[in-house]
Design a protein around this motif. Sequence first.
Motif, PDB file in Angstrom:
ATOM      1  N   ASP A  87       4.252   5.954   1.621  1.00  0.00           N
ATOM      2  CA  ASP A  87       3.780   6.012   3.006  1.00  0.00           C
ATOM      3  C   ASP A  87       2.260   5.915   3.085  1.00  0.00           C
ATOM      4  O   ASP A  87       1.695   5.981   4.168  1.00  0.00           O
ATOM      5  N   ASP A  88       1.598   5.808   1.937  1.00  0.00           N
ATOM      6  CA  ASP A  88       0.143   5.736   1.850  1.00  0.00           C
ATOM      7  C   ASP A  88      -0.531   6.925   2.551  1.00  0.00           C
ATOM      8  O   ASP A  88      -1.568   6.785   3.179  1.00  0.00           O
ATOM      9  N   ALA A  89       0.105   8.098   2.402  1.00  0.00           N
ATOM     10  CA  ALA A  89      -0.419   9.310   3.023  1.00  0.00           C
ATOM     11  C   ALA A  89      -1.512   9.968   2.186  1.00  0.00           C
ATOM     12  O   ALA A  89      -2.201  10.863   2.664  1.00  0.00           O
ATOM     13  N   ALA A  90      -1.650   9.538   0.933  1.00  0.00           N
ATOM     14  CA  ALA A  90      -2.644  10.131   0.031  1.00  0.00           C
ATOM     15  C   ALA A  90      -2.867   9.158  -1.121  1.00  0.00           C
ATOM     16  O   ALA A  90      -2.182   8.139  -1.230  1.00  0.00           O
ATOM     17  N   ALA A  91      -3.802   9.491  -1.971  1.00  0.00           N
ATOM     18  CA  ALA A  91      -4.067   8.674  -3.156  1.00  0.00           C
ATOM     19  C   ALA A  91      -2.841   8.671  -4.061  1.00  0.00           C
ATOM     20  O   ALA A  91      -2.010   9.582  -4.024  1.00  0.00           O
ATOM     21  N   SER A  92      -2.741   7.637  -4.889  1.00  0.00           N
ATOM     22  CA  SER A  92      -1.601   7.491  -5.795  1.00  0.00           C
ATOM     23  C   SER A  92      -1.820   8.316  -7.070  1.00  0.00           C
ATOM     24  O   SER A  92      -2.946   8.737  -7.359  1.00  0.00           O
ATOM     25  N   PRO A  93      -0.756   8.515  -7.853  1.00  0.00           N
ATOM     26  CA  PRO A  93      -0.919   9.258  -9.105  1.00  0.00           C
ATOM     27  C   PRO A  93      -1.978   8.655 -10.024  1.00  0.00           C
ATOM     28  O   PRO A  93      -2.765   9.394 -10.635  1.00  0.00           O
ATOM     29  N   VAL A  94      -2.019   7.327 -10.132  1.00  0.00           N
ATOM     30  CA  VAL A  94      -3.004   6.726 -11.034  1.00  0.00           C
ATOM     31  C   VAL A  94      -4.412   6.832 -10.461  1.00  0.00           C
ATOM     32  O   VAL A  94      -5.385   6.936 -11.213  1.00  0.00           O
ATOM     33  N   GLU A  95      -4.540   6.853  -9.134  1.00  0.00           N
ATOM     34  CA  GLU A  95      -5.864   7.080  -8.533  1.00  0.00           C
ATOM     35  C   GLU A  95      -6.317   8.508  -8.794  1.00  0.00           C
ATOM     36  O   GLU A  95      -7.492   8.755  -9.089  1.00  0.00           O
ATOM     37  N   TYR A  96      -5.384   9.458  -8.697  1.00  0.00           N
ATOM     38  CA  TYR A  96      -5.736  10.839  -9.041  1.00  0.00           C
ATOM     39  C   TYR A  96      -6.114  10.950 -10.517  1.00  0.00           C
ATOM     40  O   TYR A  96      -7.011  11.711 -10.882  1.00  0.00           O
ATOM     41  N   ALA A  97      -5.434  10.198 -11.377  1.00  0.00           N
ATOM     42  CA  ALA A  97      -5.780  10.217 -12.799  1.00  0.00           C
ATOM     43  C   ALA A  97      -7.211   9.731 -13.007  1.00  0.00           C
ATOM     44  O   ALA A  97      -7.982  10.342 -13.754  1.00  0.00           O
ATOM     45  N   LEU A  98      -7.574   8.638 -12.335  1.00  0.00           N
ATOM     46  CA  LEU A  98      -8.956   8.147 -12.434  1.00  0.00           C
ATOM     47  C   LEU A  98      -9.928   9.150 -11.817  1.00  0.00           C
ATOM     48  O   LEU A  98     -11.019   9.378 -12.338  1.00  0.00           O
ATOM     49  N   GLY A  99      -9.515   9.766 -10.709  1.00  0.00           N
ATOM     50  CA  GLY A  99     -10.360  10.799 -10.092  1.00  0.00           C
ATOM     51  C   GLY A  99     -10.541  11.991 -11.010  1.00  0.00           C
ATOM     52  O   GLY A  99     -11.630  12.579 -11.091  1.00  0.00           O
TER      53      GLY A  99
END
Length: 193
Positions: A87-99
């Motif tokens: 639903d694009d309600a938040a960053a994705s798991p891989v974006e959180y990993a990079l974050g």
Amino acid sequence: MTLIDDSATAPATSDETAPDETAAEAADRAARLSAAGSAWHERIAAAPATAELTYRVSGRGTGAVATRIIAGKHRFTVDEPAALAGDDAAASPVEYALGALISCQVVVYRLYAQALGIVLDEVEINAEGDLDVRKLFGIDESGRAGFSAVRLDVRLSGPEPKERYAELQAAVDAHCPVLDLFQNPVPVQVTLG
């Protein structure tokens, strides 16, 4: 299919960054870093087992493919873009990993700048990770499911010569826990309850 939004990987503009740090804020950060380092050295010297930490995080599926995460007193949502059924309600798991990688790098840059007596005014990091979704969707089992490559663009500013910042980078690369996670296999045990 590319999942990289070029606008998201562009360097932060002055509108997105915190206002210039005051001398009092810099002094407070330096004091906090020194105090934390001293406290851990003393604690570990007195009881070496206290160096072993276990982090616990839990999550529960919500929405199409989103997850509600609880990490101590913190709560946040992880989702996927519509192209990956989210639903694009938040960053994705891989974006959180990079974050997580970026934020750990910032912590360790600050920690080791303080420890090495290197003046570091600003640290800004941009990350890119290449991910081929063929394995994720079962189209081709020969590749990796995770990142095939990660690039970090680290920008340090301050009055030190380049050699001092290179020394700092070497210390960070050797001591950053999340960078270590990205660079080395970690045994993972999965149980199904």
